[in-house]
Design a protein around this motif. Structure first.
Motif, PDB file in Angstrom:
ATOM      1  N   ILE A 264      34.684  15.850  41.132  1.00  0.00           N
ATOM      2  CA  ILE A 264      35.876  16.477  41.722  1.00  0.00           C
ATOM      3  C   ILE A 264      36.227  15.809  43.042  1.00  0.00           C
ATOM      4  CG2 ILE A 264      36.717  18.606  42.814  1.00  0.00           C
ATOM      5  CD1 ILE A 264      35.142  20.135  40.607  1.00  0.00           C
ATOM      6  N   GLN A 265      35.233  15.589  43.886  1.00  0.00           N
ATOM      7  CA  GLN A 265      35.474  14.939  45.179  1.00  0.00           C
ATOM      8  C   GLN A 265      35.997  13.520  44.984  1.00  0.00           C
ATOM      9  OE1 GLN A 265      35.302  16.266  48.337  1.00  0.00           O
ATOM     10  NE2 GLN A 265      34.992  18.210  47.263  1.00  0.00           N
ATOM     11  N   ALA A 266      35.452  12.813  44.012  1.00  0.00           N
ATOM     12  CA  ALA A 266      35.860  11.430  43.775  1.00  0.00           C
ATOM     13  C   ALA A 266      37.299  11.352  43.256  1.00  0.00           C
ATOM     14  CB  ALA A 266      34.903  10.776  42.780  1.00  0.00           C
ATOM     15  N   GLN A 267      37.685  12.305  42.414  1.00  0.00           N
ATOM     16  CA  GLN A 267      39.039  12.277  41.837  1.00  0.00           C
ATOM     17  C   GLN A 267      40.089  12.828  42.794  1.00  0.00           C
ATOM     18  OE1 GLN A 267      37.604  12.746  37.162  1.00  0.00           O
ATOM     19  NE2 GLN A 267      39.440  13.797  37.825  1.00  0.00           N
ATOM     20  N   GLY A 268      39.666  13.604  43.785  1.00  0.00           N
ATOM     21  CA  GLY A 268      40.606  14.178  44.747  1.00  0.00           C
ATOM     22  C   GLY A 268      40.688  15.681  44.594  1.00  0.00           C
ATOM     23  N   PRO A 269      39.878  16.439  45.350  1.00  0.00           N
ATOM     24  CA  PRO A 269      39.791  17.892  45.154  1.00  0.00           C
ATOM     25  C   PRO A 269      41.077  18.622  45.509  1.00  0.00           C
ATOM     26  CG  PRO A 269      38.631  17.233  47.157  1.00  0.00           C
ATOM     27  CD  PRO A 269      39.029  15.965  46.469  1.00  0.00           C
ATOM     28  N   LYS A 270      41.257  19.771  44.859  1.00  0.00           N
ATOM     29  CA  LYS A 270      42.377  20.669  45.150  1.00  0.00           C
ATOM     30  C   LYS A 270      41.811  22.005  45.609  1.00  0.00           C
ATOM     31  CE  LYS A 270      45.783  18.745  41.944  1.00  0.00           C
ATOM     32  NZ  LYS A 270      46.730  19.045  40.846  1.00  0.00           N
ATOM     33  N   PRO A 271      42.588  22.794  46.347  1.00  0.00           N
ATOM     34  CA  PRO A 271      42.113  24.131  46.741  1.00  0.00           C
ATOM     35  C   PRO A 271      41.784  24.966  45.502  1.00  0.00           C
ATOM     36  CG  PRO A 271      44.106  23.539  47.940  1.00  0.00           C
ATOM     37  CD  PRO A 271      43.929  22.495  46.892  1.00  0.00           C
ATOM     38  N   VAL A 272      40.633  25.585  45.509  1.00  0.00           N
ATOM     39  CA  VAL A 272      40.179  26.341  44.338  1.00  0.00           C
ATOM     40  C   VAL A 272      40.689  27.776  44.403  1.00  0.00           C
ATOM     41  CG1 VAL A 272      38.169  27.194  43.078  1.00  0.00           C
ATOM     42  CG2 VAL A 272      38.138  24.905  44.073  1.00  0.00           C
ATOM     43  N   ASP A 273      41.452  28.155  43.412  1.00  0.00           N
ATOM     44  CA  ASP A 273      41.955  29.519  43.301  1.00  0.00           C
ATOM     45  C   ASP A 273      42.195  29.799  41.823  1.00  0.00           C
ATOM     46  OD1 ASP A 273      43.106  31.986  43.445  1.00  0.00           O
ATOM     47  OD2 ASP A 273      44.922  31.353  44.508  1.00  0.00           O
ATOM     48  N   PHE A 274      41.321  30.605  41.227  1.00  0.00           N
ATOM     49  CA  PHE A 274      41.414  30.888  39.804  1.00  0.00           C
ATOM     50  C   PHE A 274      42.162  32.188  39.509  1.00  0.00           C
ATOM     51  CE2 PHE A 274      37.113  28.614  39.863  1.00  0.00           C
ATOM     52  CZ  PHE A 274      37.706  27.374  39.655  1.00  0.00           C
ATOM     53  N   SER A 275      42.786  32.766  40.512  1.00  0.00           N
ATOM     54  CA  SER A 275      43.469  34.045  40.286  1.00  0.00           C
ATOM     55  C   SER A 275      44.591  33.861  39.276  1.00  0.00           C
ATOM     56  CB  SER A 275      44.035  34.588  41.598  1.00  0.00           C
ATOM     57  OG  SER A 275      44.926  33.666  42.190  1.00  0.00           O
ATOM     58  N   PRO A 276      44.667  34.749  38.280  1.00  0.00           N
ATOM     59  CA  PRO A 276      45.692  34.601  37.241  1.00  0.00           C
ATOM     60  C   PRO A 276      47.059  35.051  37.736  1.00  0.00           C
ATOM     61  CG  PRO A 276      44.383  36.559  36.837  1.00  0.00           C
ATOM     62  CD  PRO A 276      43.772  35.872  38.029  1.00  0.00           C
ATOM     63  N   GLY A 277      48.082  34.818  36.894  1.00  0.00           N
ATOM     64  CA  GLY A 277      49.438  35.235  37.234  1.00  0.00           C
ATOM     65  C   GLY A 277      49.506  36.712  37.580  1.00  0.00           C
ATOM     66  N   SER A 278      50.374  37.044  38.541  1.00  0.00           N
ATOM     67  CA  SER A 278      50.417  38.412  39.075  1.00  0.00           C
ATOM     68  C   SER A 278      50.999  39.419  38.088  1.00  0.00           C
ATOM     69  CB  SER A 278      51.234  38.431  40.369  1.00  0.00           C
ATOM     70  OG  SER A 278      52.540  37.933  40.131  1.00  0.00           O
ATOM     71  N   LEU A 279      51.820  38.971  37.151  1.00  0.00           N
ATOM     72  CA  LEU A 279      52.360  39.882  36.145  1.00  0.00           C
ATOM     73  C   LEU A 279      51.295  40.098  35.073  1.00  0.00           C
ATOM     74  CD1 LEU A 279      55.955  38.372  35.792  1.00  0.00           C
ATOM     75  CD2 LEU A 279      55.252  40.369  37.122  1.00  0.00           C
ATOM     76  N   CYS A 280      50.901  41.319  34.878  1.00  0.00           N
ATOM     77  CA  CYS A 280      49.765  41.607  33.995  1.00  0.00           C
ATOM     78  C   CYS A 280      50.092  42.737  33.026  1.00  0.00           C
ATOM     79  CB  CYS A 280      48.532  41.976  34.827  1.00  0.00           C
ATOM     80  SG  CYS A 280      47.084  42.407  33.842  1.00  0.00           S
ATOM     81  N   HIS A 281      49.778  42.518  31.766  1.00  0.00           N
ATOM     82  CA  HIS A 281      49.932  43.549  30.737  1.00  0.00           C
ATOM     83  C   HIS A 281      48.626  43.685  29.977  1.00  0.00           C
ATOM     84  CE1 HIS A 281      51.540  45.958  27.473  1.00  0.00           C
ATOM     85  NE2 HIS A 281      51.118  45.063  26.596  1.00  0.00           N
ATOM     86  N   GLU A 282      48.117  44.902  29.855  1.00  0.00           N
ATOM     87  CA  GLU A 282      46.866  45.150  29.152  1.00  0.00           C
ATOM     88  C   GLU A 282      47.150  45.570  27.714  1.00  0.00           C
ATOM     89  OE1 GLU A 282      44.911  48.042  31.650  1.00  0.00           O
ATOM     90  OE2 GLU A 282      43.886  46.458  32.781  1.00  0.00           O
ATOM     91  N   VAL A 283      46.484  44.931  26.776  1.00  0.00           N
ATOM     92  CA  VAL A 283      46.637  45.250  25.353  1.00  0.00           C
ATOM     93  C   VAL A 283      45.444  46.090  24.928  1.00  0.00           C
ATOM     94  CG1 VAL A 283      46.790  44.309  23.020  1.00  0.00           C
ATOM     95  CG2 VAL A 283      47.962  43.154  24.913  1.00  0.00           C
ATOM     96  N   ALA A 284      45.725  47.286  24.442  1.00  0.00           N
ATOM     97  CA  ALA A 284      44.666  48.252  24.125  1.00  0.00           C
ATOM     98  C   ALA A 284      44.420  48.352  22.622  1.00  0.00           C
ATOM     99  CB  ALA A 284      45.037  49.626  24.679  1.00  0.00           C
ATOM    100  N   ALA A 285      43.209  48.761  22.270  1.00  0.00           N
ATOM    101  CA  ALA A 285      42.848  48.977  20.866  1.00  0.00           C
ATOM    102  C   ALA A 285      43.625  50.160  20.301  1.00  0.00           C
ATOM    103  CB  ALA A 285      41.350  49.210  20.747  1.00  0.00           C
ATOM    104  N   LYS A 286      44.077  50.035  19.055  1.00  0.00           N
ATOM    105  CA  LYS A 286      44.868  51.098  18.420  1.00  0.00           C
ATOM    106  C   LYS A 286      43.992  52.093  17.674  1.00  0.00           C
ATOM    107  CE  LYS A 286      48.739  47.906  17.953  1.00  0.00           C
ATOM    108  NZ  LYS A 286      49.549  47.083  17.014  1.00  0.00           N
ATOM    109  N   SER A 287      42.695  51.760  17.573  1.00  0.00           N
ATOM    110  CA  SER A 287      41.781  52.669  16.878  1.00  0.00           C
ATOM    111  C   SER A 287      40.355  52.357  17.299  1.00  0.00           C
ATOM    112  CB  SER A 287      41.917  52.495  15.352  1.00  0.00           C
ATOM    113  OG  SER A 287      41.556  51.183  14.974  1.00  0.00           O
ATOM    114  N   ASP A 288      39.416  53.206  16.885  1.00  0.00           N
ATOM    115  CA  ASP A 288      38.001  52.915  17.088  1.00  0.00           C
ATOM    116  C   ASP A 288      37.561  51.847  16.088  1.00  0.00           C
ATOM    117  OD1 ASP A 288      38.137  54.963  18.857  1.00  0.00           O
ATOM    118  OD2 ASP A 288      36.951  56.388  17.680  1.00  0.00           O
ATOM    119  N   GLY A 289      36.492  51.133  16.406  1.00  0.00           N
ATOM    120  CA  GLY A 289      35.944  50.192  15.435  1.00  0.00           C
ATOM    121  C   GLY A 289      35.206  49.040  16.080  1.00  0.00           C
ATOM    122  N   ILE A 290      34.851  48.071  15.251  1.00  0.00           N
ATOM    123  CA  ILE A 290      34.204  46.831  15.666  1.00  0.00           C
ATOM    124  C   ILE A 290      35.248  45.717  15.584  1.00  0.00           C
ATOM    125  CG2 ILE A 290      32.389  45.151  15.096  1.00  0.00           C
ATOM    126  CD1 ILE A 290      31.203  47.715  16.052  1.00  0.00           C
TER     127      ILE A 290
END
Length: 511
Positions: free
Chosen positions: A404-430
Motif C-alpha cells: 500500500i505504501q509503495a503504490q501510494g496510500p489513501k486515507p482509510v475509511d470503510f464507512s458505507p454509504g449514509s443511505l441505509c435500508h435494512e432487509v428483514a426476514a419474512k418468516s422464521d427458518g434457516i
C-alpha cells in the motif's frame, strides 16, 4: 486553410476506449466529403493517423465549422496542442469484418482471421457496434478449443509483455460471479511474504459490484505506470494494480469496454481475456479459481470440468503452468459486497480480527497454500500450513501495508454509504439459499462499483437461523436515485430463501 484540413479542438468528453470526433454540420469538409454521422474517419497529423467515429453537431459552442473536435481518448494520441491543423479523410472499412460475418453464420475461423480481427480492433478500425457484433458472434456460436487458442494468442500479441527474468512468476485469478470474493487481496501479501514473485494486475468490474482493482483503490493508488509497476514488484515481490495502464493485451480492454454495458461475459472470451492478460503480465504459474453453484457463473460440476480442460489446453500450448481449483460458489464470500465493504473484510482478515469473515479467510488460505506449493522448495500438502503461519504471524498484514505504501496510500475509511435500508426476514427458518446474481444486482443498483461506499452488508449466511423480522442484510447507497432502485429490486426479490436444514444446499468438494 485547405478544404480537407481542420483546426483541432479538444472536447473534454471521456469516451472510454473509443475514438470519437465531432464535426459541425456546416463544415466544408463534412459537405464536400459526404461524411455521415457514426461513419469512420481517418485523421492525420505529423505522420500520426488515427481512426475515429464521427459525431455531427449543430452547436457552434461545441465545435465550429472550421474545427474538428476530438474526445479525450482520441486527442491524447496526437500529443499536440489545440489549434494544430489535421487532415480528415474517409476510413476504409475493416476487412476483418468479413470474418466476423462468417462467424455470425456459424463458420469456424482460423488463426489469420483472429489476428486480423484483433489488429483491426486495437487500431480502432472497429466501432463499438462492430465490436459488439464480434462478441455476440463468438459468444452465441461459441469457440472451439483451437479458435480459443488463436484468439488468446492474438490478444496476447496485441500489446506489450512484461519480462521479470525469474523462473517462477505466480498469479491467481477467479473467473468471478461470486460477490465479495476478494481473495486476491489476501493471497498476494501472503505469497509475497513467502518470497515468491506475484505481480497481480486486475481489471475493474465488468458485471460485478466490485473488481480487485476497484476494491484495492479504497486503500491506495492502482493506476500505476509500467515503470512504477516494475519498481514496486521488484522491491515488494508483489502488487495489486489495475492492468489498463500497462498496455497489456489492450484489445482485451477494448472488448471489456463493450462487454460491460451489454452484460456479456461468455466463457470463451473469459478464458482468452484471463490468459492473455496473465501471459502479458509475465506470469509463468497461474492458479484459476472456478466457483460452482446454482447462481454462480458456472452452475454444474460438468461445466466446471469442461472449463478446466479449456484453461489447461490453452495454458499448456502457451507454456503456462496452470492449475485449476473448483470451489464452493453457493453464496457470496465474506460479508461486504461493494468496494468499501469488501476492503473492510480484507483488512479484518489480515489483522486477524475475531470479527473477520471466516469463509473469506479460509478460502484465501487454501488458494495461497496451493500457489506456495508452486515453489519447488515446498513439498506438496505443506502450502496451507505455511500460508496460515504467514497470516497469523502478522507477516501478511505487514506485507500488505508495504505494498500500500509503495503504490501510494489513501486515507482509510470503510464507512458505507449514509443511505441505509435494512432487509428483514419474512418468516422464521434457516437460510437455505442466497442468490449471488440477485445480491450482485442489488449492490450494483445501489451504485457499486462506481460509488465506492455503495453496496450490501450481509448479516446472515447459509445455515444461519433467523426469526421473522430479523435483519438479513443492509443496503447502502450514496445517492437517493440509486438507493430507490436498490430498494425496489430487493422488494421484488430479496435474494434469500428460508427453509429447513434438510433443504440447505450441500457444499461442493474443493479440488
Amino acid at each position: 486553410m485547405s478544404i480537407d484540413t481542420l483546426q483541432l479542438r479538444r472536447i473534454a468528453i471521456d469516451t472510454y476506449h473509443e475514438n470519437v470526433a465531432y464535426m459541425h454540420r456546416e463544415c466544408g469538409v463534412y459537405r464536400a466529403e459526404g461524411f455521415q454521422a457514426l461513419s469512420k474517419i481517418q485523421i492525420s497529423l505529423n505522420g500520426i493517423k488515427i481512426l475515429a467515429v464521427l459525431n455531427v453537431v449543430d452547436d457552434a459552442s461545441i465545435v465550429q465549422s472550421g474545427e474538428l473536435g476530438l474526445s479525450e481518448q482520441a486527442f491524447q494520441q496526437f500529443n499536440c496542442v489545440e489549434g494544430s491543423m489535421v487532415t480528415v479523410n474517409h476510413a476504409e472499412p475493416p476487412k476483418s469484418m468479413d470474418a466476423v460475418r462468417r462467424k455470425i453464420n456459424g463458420e469456424r475461423l482460423d488463426r489469420a482471421d483472429f489476428d486480423s480481427i484483433t489488429d483491426d480492433i486495437v487500431e480502432s478500425r472497429y466501432s463499438k457496434m462492430e465490436i459488439a457484433a464480434f462478441l455476440v458472434a463468438t459468444g452465441q456460436n461459441s469457440l472451439d478449443r483451437d479458435e480459443l487458442l488463436y484468439l488468446t494468442r492474438a490478444m496476447l500479441q496485441s500489446g506489450d509483455r512484461i519480462h521479470w527474468d525469474e523462473p517462477l512468476v505466480a498469479d491467481k485469478h477467479c473467473i468471478g460471479g461470486i460477490p465479495g470474493n476478494r481473495t486476491s487481496m489476501l493471497v498476494v501479501p501472503i505469497v509475497a511474504a513467502h518470497g515468491m514473485l506475484i505481480p497481480k494486475t486486475s481489471s475493474r468490474a465488468i458485471t460485478s459490484p466490485a473488481g480487485t482493482a476497484d476494491t484495492m483503490e479504497m486503500l491506495c493508488e492502482v493506476n500505476l505506470s509500467p515503470t512504477q509497476l516494475h519498481d514496486i514488484v521488484r522491491r515488494e515481490r508483489g502488487c495489486l494494480a489495475w492492468g489498463g495502464t500497462a498496455r497489456l493485451a489492450p484489445v482485451d480492454d477494448m472488448l471489456i469496454a463493450v462487454e460491460r454495458p451489454l452484460g456479456i461475459d461468455s466463457q470463451g472470451q473469459m478464458v482468452a481475456s484471463i490468459l492473455s492478460k496473465k501471459l502479458a503480465a509475465g506470469s509463468t504459474h497461474l492458479l484459476v479459481d472456478i466457483p460452482v453453484g446454482p447462481s454462480a457463473k458456472v452452475r454444474q460440476m460438468r461445466q466446471a470440468l469442461a472449463l478446466r480442460k479449456l484453461f489447461e489446453f490453452v495454458g499448456d500450448r502457451l507454456n503456462l503452468h496452470l492449475e485449476v481449483m473448483i470451489t464452493d460458489g453457493r453464496q457470496p464470500i465474506g460479508r461486504g459486497i461493494g468496494p468499501a465493504l469488501e476492503a473492510r473484510d480484507v483488512m479484518l482478515v489480515l489483522q486477524n480480527d475475531p470479527e473477520a469473515p471466516a469463509d473469506l479467510r479460509q478460502k484465501a488460505l487454501q488458494l495461497a497454500g496451493r500457489i506456495i506449493e508452486f515453489d519447488p522448495d515446498v513439498r506438496g500438502g505443506q502450502g496451507y500450513a505455511i500460508a496460515r503461519d504467514i497470516l497469523e504471524s502478522g507477516r501478511a498484514c505487514a506485507k500488505m501495508n508495504e505494498i500500500i505504501q509503495a503504490q501510494g496510500p489513501k486515507p482509510v475509511d470503510f464507512s458505507p454509504g449514509s443511505l441505509c435500508h435494512e432487509v428483514a426476514a419474512k418468516s422464521d427458518g434457516i437460510v437455505t439459499e442466497i442468490d449471488n446474481l440477485q445480491m450482485a444486482k442489488i449492490a450494483r443498483m445501489a451504485g457499486a462499483p462506481m460509488m465506492k461506499r455503495a453496496g450490501v452488508d450481509l448479516l446472515k449466511k447459509l445455515g444461519s437461523p433467523v426469526k421473522k423480522g430479523e435483519i438479513l442484510y443492509r443496503i447502502h447507497a450514496e445517492f437517493p436515485a440509486d438507493f430507490n432502485f436498490a430498494q425496489n429490486l430487493a422488494m421484488q426479490n430479496d435474494g434469500y430463501t428460508l427453509g429447513s436444514n434438510a433443504e440447505l444446499l450441500k457444499p461442493l468438494i474443493t479440488f
